[in-house]
Design an enzyme around this catalytic site. Structure first.
Site, PDB file in Angstrom:
ATOM      1  N   ASP A 251       0.837  -1.201   0.000  1.00  0.00           N
ATOM      2  CA  ASP A 251       0.000   0.000   0.000  1.00  0.00           C
ATOM      3  C   ASP A 251       0.872   1.251   0.000  1.00  0.00           C
ATOM      4  O   ASP A 251       1.373   1.672   1.040  1.00  0.00           O
ATOM      5  CB  ASP A 251      -0.926  -0.007   1.229  1.00  0.00           C
ATOM      6  N   LYS A 258       1.352   7.992   0.577  1.00  0.00           N
ATOM      7  CA  LYS A 258       1.762   7.991   1.989  1.00  0.00           C
ATOM      8  C   LYS A 258       3.105   8.689   2.150  1.00  0.00           C
ATOM      9  O   LYS A 258       3.823   8.911   1.182  1.00  0.00           O
ATOM     10  CB  LYS A 258       1.914   6.548   2.487  1.00  0.00           C
ATOM     11  N   ASP A 328      -5.842   6.324  -0.679  1.00  0.00           N
ATOM     12  CA  ASP A 328      -5.225   5.534   0.394  1.00  0.00           C
ATOM     13  C   ASP A 328      -6.283   4.799   1.232  1.00  0.00           C
ATOM     14  O   ASP A 328      -5.951   3.943   2.039  1.00  0.00           O
ATOM     15  CB  ASP A 328      -4.373   6.449   1.284  1.00  0.00           C
ATOM     16  N   GLU A 330      -8.105   2.435   0.325  1.00  0.00           N
ATOM     17  CA  GLU A 330      -8.312   1.466  -0.749  1.00  0.00           C
ATOM     18  C   GLU A 330      -8.837   0.131  -0.241  1.00  0.00           C
ATOM     19  O   GLU A 330      -9.514  -0.592  -0.969  1.00  0.00           O
ATOM     20  CB  GLU A 330      -7.009   1.250  -1.521  1.00  0.00           C
ATOM     21  N   ARG A 332     -11.129  -0.679   1.861  1.00  0.00           N
ATOM     22  CA  ARG A 332     -12.599  -0.789   1.884  1.00  0.00           C
ATOM     23  C   ARG A 332     -13.166  -0.977   0.480  1.00  0.00           C
ATOM     24  O   ARG A 332     -14.249  -1.535   0.321  1.00  0.00           O
ATOM     25  CB  ARG A 332     -13.191   0.457   2.579  1.00  0.00           C
TER      26      ARG A 332
HETATM   27  N1  BES Z   1      -3.330   0.111   5.043  1.00  0.00           N
HETATM   28  C1  BES Z   1      -3.746   1.341   5.605  1.00  0.00           C
HETATM   29  C2  BES Z   1      -4.016   1.264   7.099  1.00  0.00           C
HETATM   30  C3  BES Z   1      -2.837   0.981   7.964  1.00  0.00           C
HETATM   31  C4  BES Z   1      -2.197   2.000   8.627  1.00  0.00           C
HETATM   32  C5  BES Z   1      -2.421  -0.313   8.204  1.00  0.00           C
HETATM   33  C6  BES Z   1      -1.143   1.730   9.473  1.00  0.00           C
HETATM   34  C7  BES Z   1      -1.367  -0.599   9.053  1.00  0.00           C
HETATM   35  C8  BES Z   1      -0.743   0.431   9.688  1.00  0.00           C
HETATM   36  C9  BES Z   1      -5.029   1.827   4.934  1.00  0.00           C
HETATM   37  O1  BES Z   1      -5.180   1.464   3.615  1.00  0.00           O
HETATM   38  C10 BES Z   1      -5.009   3.322   4.995  1.00  0.00           C
HETATM   39  O2  BES Z   1      -4.128   3.892   4.442  1.00  0.00           O
HETATM   40  N2  BES Z   1      -6.003   3.890   5.672  1.00  0.00           N
HETATM   41  C11 BES Z   1      -6.082   5.303   5.801  1.00  0.00           C
HETATM   42  C12 BES Z   1      -7.536   5.687   5.673  1.00  0.00           C
HETATM   43  C13 BES Z   1      -7.769   7.171   5.570  1.00  0.00           C
HETATM   44  C14 BES Z   1      -7.198   7.695   4.258  1.00  0.00           C
HETATM   45  C15 BES Z   1      -9.246   7.443   5.661  1.00  0.00           C
HETATM   46  C16 BES Z   1      -5.564   5.678   7.184  1.00  0.00           C
HETATM   47  O3  BES Z   1      -5.798   4.961   8.134  1.00  0.00           O
HETATM   48  O4  BES Z   1      -4.896   6.714   7.263  1.00  0.00           O
HETATM   49 ZN    ZN Z   2      -4.245  -0.335   3.045  1.00  0.00          ZN
HETATM   50 ZN    ZN Z   3      -4.214   2.803   2.270  1.00  0.00          ZN
END
Ligand code: BES
Ligand code: ZN
Ligand code: ZN
Length: 483
Positions: A251, A258, A328, A330, A332
């Site tokens: 990711d 990120k 990001d 993604e 869901r």
């Molecule tokens: N894969 C990430 C979540 C994640 C964060 C997993 C840290 C493990 C450690 C997910 O896809 C993500 O990036 N979520 C975002 C959502 C936001 C953009 C609403 C997040 O949590 O920042």
């Molecule tokens: Zn993710």
């Molecule tokens: Zn993500």
């Protein structure tokens, strides 16, 4: 690793492991002054070692109050002691001495699991072989459990620990190596070995099936996506259970990229899919009575020239449209397709595992997963299965009045909330839109627990944890439809 069972203490081992309850320090014949000098009080995670004149080592391991000596404490103590054995190759474990005869089979299973989980190493990329560790373990002093039961317990523990190791290996394998295609191959291998049914959809079939979320996330990548379906079918199945796992093999965030720091552990973003595949690899060992189906959407999330742009609208398998405002978020999107597909088969219950939100780690840290869902009975079952195997969870609410935060101006839904708070909850509210009417569904947000960044500790080693494998196996083992 070899396991043997013996009524008597063998003479040819390098270490002897002795469990010490904190309220019975004197009862184990330990040299009190020596233990005291090492600050040893029999508390969980404490060890003290005494090297004897003949060169063997006695490893004392705390197990806490004897009244609280359950399988969780035994598994942990076994793991802690295995680490304390260091480079010794053989050990006799006498922990079973602390266990009443009727509990010895379950205790054997827990002890073997703890030793095997603590012995996990990921050394595929090392040029030097890892330092030696335990190779032979004698479970001593277990005359009260029938041979067959003891051997069966050891075998079950081995299968479960191998399943956890498979999930850990998959998580630890770098994102540039573990492509969706390679993950799918691993699933096919498991299926062939375990006699499971498996189907793998490639990009064309995914398009045909209308999995617009998975295609949308894959659009910025050179690696084609896969969608894996697994199924376990016992004779005369009673009920059916669907397992769904987020399978983002890496990711980057996509165009909503990120930070460098935030990306470092993002090879773990398929931890949900890895847990589901790990569970399937050992289902036969726990002999569920229900049918079990697995749904694994697999892609990486990259930012190539034709990547999904913020503002793009995707159409999910169940017909709902989603405005992607943050690429990001993604997980869901691919889970929306997977939950829709899983729902079409009308299972008696669904559980999904996903490294879904950073917010869950802020709320609960790296030892406790978030648990949400649409049916309190089913949530309670998932919670109690997790508790029985020592994987900790905490339920978060699903407030209906937060749902409007996902309203879009142009589509049925937006993929991020309008507000910055309650990220784990709004992500789960999003997923709920794709679960079929009336199907009990539970969601485990494992973003905090799928990765262990701290020092090695008891059953945990740095890197992928395999979190969820044991909960899923316990859930499948005990599943009864309509309870
Ligand atoms: N894969 C990430 C979540 C994640 C964060 C997993 C840290 C493990 C450690 C997910 O896809 C993500 O990036 N979520 C975002 C959502 C936001 C953009 C609403 C997040 O949590 O920042
Ligand atoms: Zn993710
Ligand atoms: Zn993500």
């Amino acid at each position: 690793m070899r396991f043997e069972r013996s009524g008597a203490l063998p003479g040819d081992v390098e270490a002897v492991v002795i469990g010490v309850p904190s309220d019975r320090l004197d009862a184990v014949g330990a040299p009190a002054s020596l233990l005291e000098a090492q600050g040893f009080e029999g508390r969980p995670d404490q060890t003290a070692t005494v090297v004897r004149e003949d060169g063997t080592t006695q490893v004392y391991v705390g197990v806490g109050p004897s009244a609280q000596l359950d399988v969780l404490a035994l598994r942990r103590a076994a793991a802690v002691a295995a680490r304390a054995c260091g480079r010794r190759r053989s050990a006799a474990y006498t922990l079973l001495d602390l266990v009443p005869s009727e509990d010895q089979a379950a205790a054997t299973e827990a002890i073997v699991e703890g030793i095997l989980l603590a012995g996990y190493r990921f050394s595929r990329y090392r040029s030097e072989p890892p330092p030696p560790s335990l190779e032979r373990v004698v479970l001593a002093g277990a005359p009260s459990v029938a041979d067959d039961d003891g051997e069966a317990a050891i075998e079950r523990a081995r299968r479960v620990a191998e399943a956890v190791a498979l999930a850990r290996d998959l998580v630890n394998t770098p994102g540039g190596e573990l492509t969706p295609a390679l993950f799918a191959e691993a699933a096919v291998e498991v299926a062939e070995r375990e006699n499971l049914r498996v189907t793998v959809l490639g990009p064309d079939e995914i398009a045909e099936a209308g999995l617009g979320g998975l295609l949308g996330v894959n659009r910025g990548s050179l690696n084609p996506p896969r969608f894996v379906e697994l199924s376990y079918e016992p004779d005369d199945p009673e009920g059916s259970l669907a397992l769904v796992g987020k399978g983002i093999t890496f990711d980057s965030g996509g165009l909503s990229i990120k930070t460098a720091e935030g990306m470092m552990t993002m090879k773990d973003d398929m931890g949900g899919a890895a847990a589901v595949l790990g569970a399937f690899s050992a289902l036969a060992a726990v002999r569920p009575r229900c049918r079990v189906s697995g749904y694994l959407p697999l892609t990486d999330n990259m930012s190539g020239g034709d990547a999904t742009r913020p503002g793009d609208v995707l159409k999910i398998r169940n017909g709902k449209t989603v405005e992607v405002l943050n690429t990001d978020a993604e997980g869901r999107l691919i889970l929306a397709d997977a939950l829709s597909l899983a729902s079409e088969a009308r299972p008696d219950a669904i559980v999904d595992l996903a490294t879904l939100t950073g917010a869950v780690e802020v709320a609960l840290g790296n030892r406790i997963a978030g648990l949400l869902g649409n049916d309190q009975h089913w949530i309670d079952e998932v919670r109690s299965a997790a508790e029985r195997v020592g994987e900790r969870v905490w339920q978060l609410p699903m407030p209906d009045d937060y749902r409007p935060r996902l309203d879009s101006d142009v589509a049925d839904l937006r993929n991020i909330s309008k507000t910055k708070d309650a990220g784990t909850i709004t992500a789960a509210l999003f997923l709920r839109e794709f679960v079929g009417e009336g199907i009990p569904w539970a969601h485990l947000d494992i973003a905090g627990v799928a990765w262990w960044g701290d020092a090695d500790e008891a059953e945990m080693s740095r890197g992928g944890t395999g979190w969820g494998v044991r909960t899923l196996l316990e859930l499948a083992r005990t599943f009864r439809a309509g309870r």
